[in-house]
Design a protein around this motif. Structure first.
Motif, mmCIF file in Angstrom:
data_model
loop_
_atom_site.group_PDB
_atom_site.id
_atom_site.type_symbol
_atom_site.label_atom_id
_atom_site.label_comp_id
_atom_site.label_asym_id
_atom_site.label_seq_id
_atom_site.Cartn_x
_atom_site.Cartn_y
_atom_site.Cartn_z
ATOM 1 N N CYS A 304 0.842 -1.199 0.000
ATOM 2 C CA CYS A 304 0.000 0.000 0.000
ATOM 3 C C CYS A 304 0.880 1.253 0.000
ATOM 4 O O CYS A 304 1.597 1.512 0.963
ATOM 5 N N GLY A 305 0.835 1.993 -1.080
ATOM 6 C CA GLY A 305 1.654 3.210 -1.168
ATOM 7 C C GLY A 305 3.137 2.899 -1.218
ATOM 8 O O GLY A 305 3.957 3.611 -0.657
ATOM 9 N N ILE A 306 3.468 1.798 -1.878
ATOM 10 C CA ILE A 306 4.877 1.371 -2.036
ATOM 11 C C ILE A 306 5.186 1.394 -3.532
ATOM 12 O O ILE A 306 4.433 0.812 -4.330
ATOM 13 N N SER A 307 6.281 2.057 -3.906
ATOM 14 C CA SER A 307 6.544 2.243 -5.344
ATOM 15 C C SER A 307 7.003 0.959 -6.023
ATOM 16 O O SER A 307 6.731 0.756 -7.209
ATOM 17 N N GLY A 308 7.733 0.091 -5.295
ATOM 18 C CA GLY A 308 8.222 -1.139 -5.921
ATOM 19 C C GLY A 308 9.679 -1.046 -6.315
ATOM 20 O O GLY A 308 10.080 -1.571 -7.364
ATOM 21 N N ALA A 309 10.483 -0.403 -5.467
ATOM 22 C CA ALA A 309 11.931 -0.342 -5.713
ATOM 23 C C ALA A 309 12.490 -1.760 -5.678
ATOM 24 O O ALA A 309 11.961 -2.632 -4.972
ATOM 25 N N GLY A 343 -5.300 3.990 -7.125
ATOM 26 C CA GLY A 343 -6.162 4.854 -6.329
ATOM 27 C C GLY A 343 -5.494 5.261 -5.047
ATOM 28 O O GLY A 343 -4.382 4.802 -4.717
ATOM 29 N N ASP A 344 -6.196 6.127 -4.315
ATOM 30 C CA ASP A 344 -5.686 6.617 -3.029
ATOM 31 C C ASP A 344 -5.901 5.527 -1.974
ATOM 32 O O ASP A 344 -7.034 5.085 -1.764
ATOM 33 N N LEU A 345 -4.821 5.126 -1.329
ATOM 34 C CA LEU A 345 -4.922 4.019 -0.364
ATOM 35 C C LEU A 345 -5.906 4.334 0.754
ATOM 36 O O LEU A 345 -6.525 3.429 1.325
HETATM 37 C C1 LIG Z 1 21.319 -0.829 -0.289
HETATM 38 C C2 LIG Z 1 19.851 -0.531 -0.206
HETATM 39 C C3 LIG Z 1 19.037 -1.389 0.470
HETATM 40 C C4 LIG Z 1 17.652 -1.150 0.551
HETATM 41 N N1 LIG Z 1 16.853 -2.050 1.211
HETATM 42 C C5 LIG Z 1 15.511 -1.844 1.190
HETATM 43 C C6 LIG Z 1 14.632 -2.781 1.814
HETATM 44 O O1 LIG Z 1 15.042 -3.776 2.423
HETATM 45 N N2 LIG Z 1 13.303 -2.545 1.750
HETATM 46 C C7 LIG Z 1 12.768 -1.438 1.106
HETATM 47 O O2 LIG Z 1 11.535 -1.289 1.092
HETATM 48 N N3 LIG Z 1 13.584 -0.540 0.542
HETATM 49 C C8 LIG Z 1 14.930 -0.712 0.590
HETATM 50 N N4 LIG Z 1 15.729 0.241 0.022
HETATM 51 C C9 LIG Z 1 15.125 1.515 -0.380
HETATM 52 C C10 LIG Z 1 14.456 1.479 -1.748
HETATM 53 O O3 LIG Z 1 15.408 1.756 -2.746
HETATM 54 C C11 LIG Z 1 13.343 2.529 -1.839
HETATM 55 O O4 LIG Z 1 13.876 3.790 -1.545
HETATM 56 C C12 LIG Z 1 12.166 2.258 -0.893
HETATM 57 O O5 LIG Z 1 11.724 0.939 -1.010
HETATM 58 C C13 LIG Z 1 11.042 3.207 -1.250
HETATM 59 O O6 LIG Z 1 9.995 3.060 -0.329
HETATM 60 P P1 LIG Z 1 8.505 3.397 -0.750
HETATM 61 O O7 LIG Z 1 8.102 2.572 -1.910
HETATM 62 O O8 LIG Z 1 7.690 3.321 0.485
HETATM 63 O O9 LIG Z 1 8.600 4.949 -1.123
HETATM 64 P P2 LIG Z 1 8.497 5.685 -2.513
HETATM 65 O O10 LIG Z 1 9.451 5.116 -3.491
HETATM 66 O O11 LIG Z 1 8.609 7.133 -2.223
HETATM 67 O O12 LIG Z 1 7.046 5.343 -3.035
HETATM 68 C C14 LIG Z 1 5.876 5.818 -2.471
HETATM 69 C C15 LIG Z 1 4.722 5.374 -3.377
HETATM 70 O O13 LIG Z 1 3.496 5.725 -2.780
HETATM 71 C C16 LIG Z 1 2.590 6.147 -3.785
HETATM 72 N N5 LIG Z 1 1.583 6.976 -3.106
HETATM 73 C C17 LIG Z 1 1.723 8.227 -2.584
HETATM 74 N N6 LIG Z 1 0.607 8.602 -1.968
HETATM 75 C C18 LIG Z 1 -0.296 7.597 -2.131
HETATM 76 C C19 LIG Z 1 -1.643 7.407 -1.723
HETATM 77 N N7 LIG Z 1 -2.309 8.327 -0.988
HETATM 78 N N8 LIG Z 1 -2.263 6.257 -2.087
HETATM 79 C C20 LIG Z 1 -1.608 5.300 -2.814
HETATM 80 N N9 LIG Z 1 -0.323 5.429 -3.212
HETATM 81 C C21 LIG Z 1 0.330 6.565 -2.873
HETATM 82 C C22 LIG Z 1 3.465 6.875 -4.789
HETATM 83 O O14 LIG Z 1 2.858 6.886 -6.058
HETATM 84 C C23 LIG Z 1 4.748 6.030 -4.760
HETATM 85 O O15 LIG Z 1 4.721 5.037 -5.754
HETATM 86 C C24 LIG Z 1 17.102 0.005 -0.050
HETATM 87 C C25 LIG Z 1 17.953 0.885 -0.742
HETATM 88 C C26 LIG Z 1 19.309 0.618 -0.824
HETATM 89 C C27 LIG Z 1 20.177 1.568 -1.592
#
Ligand SMILES: Cc1cc2nc3c(=O)[nH]c(=O)nc-3n(C[C@H](O)[C@H](O)[C@H](O)COP(=O)(O)OP(=O)(O)OC[C@H]3O[C@@H](n4cnc5c(N)ncnc54)[C@H](O)[C@@H]3O)c2cc1C
Length: 359
Positions: A304-309, A343-345
């Protein structure tokens, strides 16, 4: 110094880590993986559990029921609690005596402490944090083509080589690397909990037990265990969870996890998180899923609200069903999702909760 005769080494060993008389899940998963590898190497390759502790005879039965052919049982009062020195010594001695071809360890705190030290003592290699293991080149090529960008053009699928191909994320998870250990034995790797699959338990299965002669004295152990302090904060068991509801930066702030908790309670799941939220201090690291968090494989994973890095995907892409909720239709999480909801989570999750009971 390289191992002199590689063919002297046989069988697959799993370090069957136990704590306070309870086997760690990862040990059973590795016995399952050892079974798969043993079938590829050849019929006479045994899967063996290396069980170390004191008064732990009961655990051998569990190892057999999950697929071990043989248990090497190492018991001594000095092995009651884990110490690096004692465990390193008994494993090193056992490897020298019995010569296993492969040794697998869970990438737990203990496994990560122990395996490199054993590798140095027996003078062999170690690949840490593997996410995939193969022995036959044919199966490796198939895996690499489907799941990685690794070049397999020069490999012959019919090559009879059965050396261990140990694949793990490298360079911050941006690419996968496959590592081999061609000149020394045993071939060793650590594997994260939750990555491999246990075999179906066969109640009453039996196998061979070898009681290993322990040559250990108190003088071998340079540390003194004064007290074991158990963590009192609530721990999440992500690896065992059937349903995980994970929140990401899209929650907008720490309060967003109240909704995720409510969601998890409703669907009978546990709360997971991306690292972005952990780094922001919104939630404890024990909830983090991904390359530097926990690797999970639930029946349903809600992102939920995770970009998929890529580093997040590394920890959850083997989930049976992935449901992604994201307001950005281009978010990479949708590439791995079985069900994608754009959609908005804050609107979507309450709707799912409302319908959950009705369905
Ligand atoms: C060496 C290394 C190790 C790492 N290890 C990990 C790890 O173990 N786990 C991990 O998770 N990351 C890890 N990362 C970090 C990873 O690269 C990303 O930065 C991280 O996963 C991003 O988290 P996120 O998806 O929550 O945030 P973001 O990338 O900022 O994504 C947020 C998402 O939320 C969506 N969004 C915003 N508001 C709403 C809403 N109201 N409703 C629905 N959607 C919404 C946006 O469209 C966006 O897609 C690591 C990075 C490095 C360099």
């Amino acid at each position: 110094m390289a191992t002199e005769n590689l063919s002297d080494y046989k069988d697959i060993w799993v370090f069957a880590e136990q704590r306070q008389g309870k086997l760690m899940n990862v040990a059973l998963e590795l016995i399952g993986e050892g079974y798969n590898l043993s079938r590829e190497i050849g019929a006479d390759t045994k899967v063996c559990a290396l069980l170390i502790g004191n008064n732990i005879d009961d655990l051998a039965k569990e190892c057999f029921e999950y697929g071990a052919d043989k248990v090497y049982l190492v018991q001594d009062p000095l092995l009651e609690n884990y110490t690096t020195d004692a465990y390193t010594k008994v494993i090193t001695d056992a490897i020298h005596e019995y010569k296993p071809e492969i040794v697998l360890y869970g990438a737990t705190h203990i496994g990560r402490d122990l395996a490199p030290r054993v590798a140095a003592r027996v003078d062999t290699g170690l690949t840490a944090d593997c996410t995939h293991l193969n022995v036959k080149l044919g199966s490796y090529i198939e895996y690499a083509k489907e799941n990685t960008t690794l070049n397999t053009d020069n490999l012959d699928p019919n090559d009879p080589d059965t050396g261990l191909k140990m694949t793990r994320p490298a360079f911050g998870g941006n690419l996968m690397a496959t590592i081999i250990c061609p000149r020394t034995r045993p071939q060793m790797s650590t594997v994260r909990p939750g990555v491999m699959s246990k075999r179906e338990r066969v109640e009453g299965a039996v196998g061979e037990i070898e009681n290993v002669n322990v040559k250990l004295t108190a003088a071998d152990i340079r540390t003194e265990l004064i007290r074991v302090v158990r963590e009192t904060k609530e721990m999440v068991s992500l690896t065992d969870a059937d349903i995980i509801c994970s929140g990401g930066r899209g929650l907008g702030g720490p309060d967003g996890f109240k909704l995720i908790k409510e969601f998890a309670d409703k669907v009978g799941g546990v709360v997971g998180s991306s690292r972005a939220c952990v780094d922001s201090g919104w939630i404890d690291h024990s909830h983090q899923v991904g390359q530097t968090g926990t690797t999970v494989k639930p029946t349903i994973y809600f992102a939920c609200g995770i970009s998929g890095a890529i580093q997040h995907l590394a920890g959850m892409q083997n989930s049976d069903i992935i449901v992604a909720i994201n307001k950005d239709p281009e978010a990479p999480i949708f590439e791995v999702a079985d069900y994608g909801i754009v959609g908005d989570l804050y609107k979507v999750i309450p709707e799912i909760m409302e319908r959950w009971d009705a369905e």
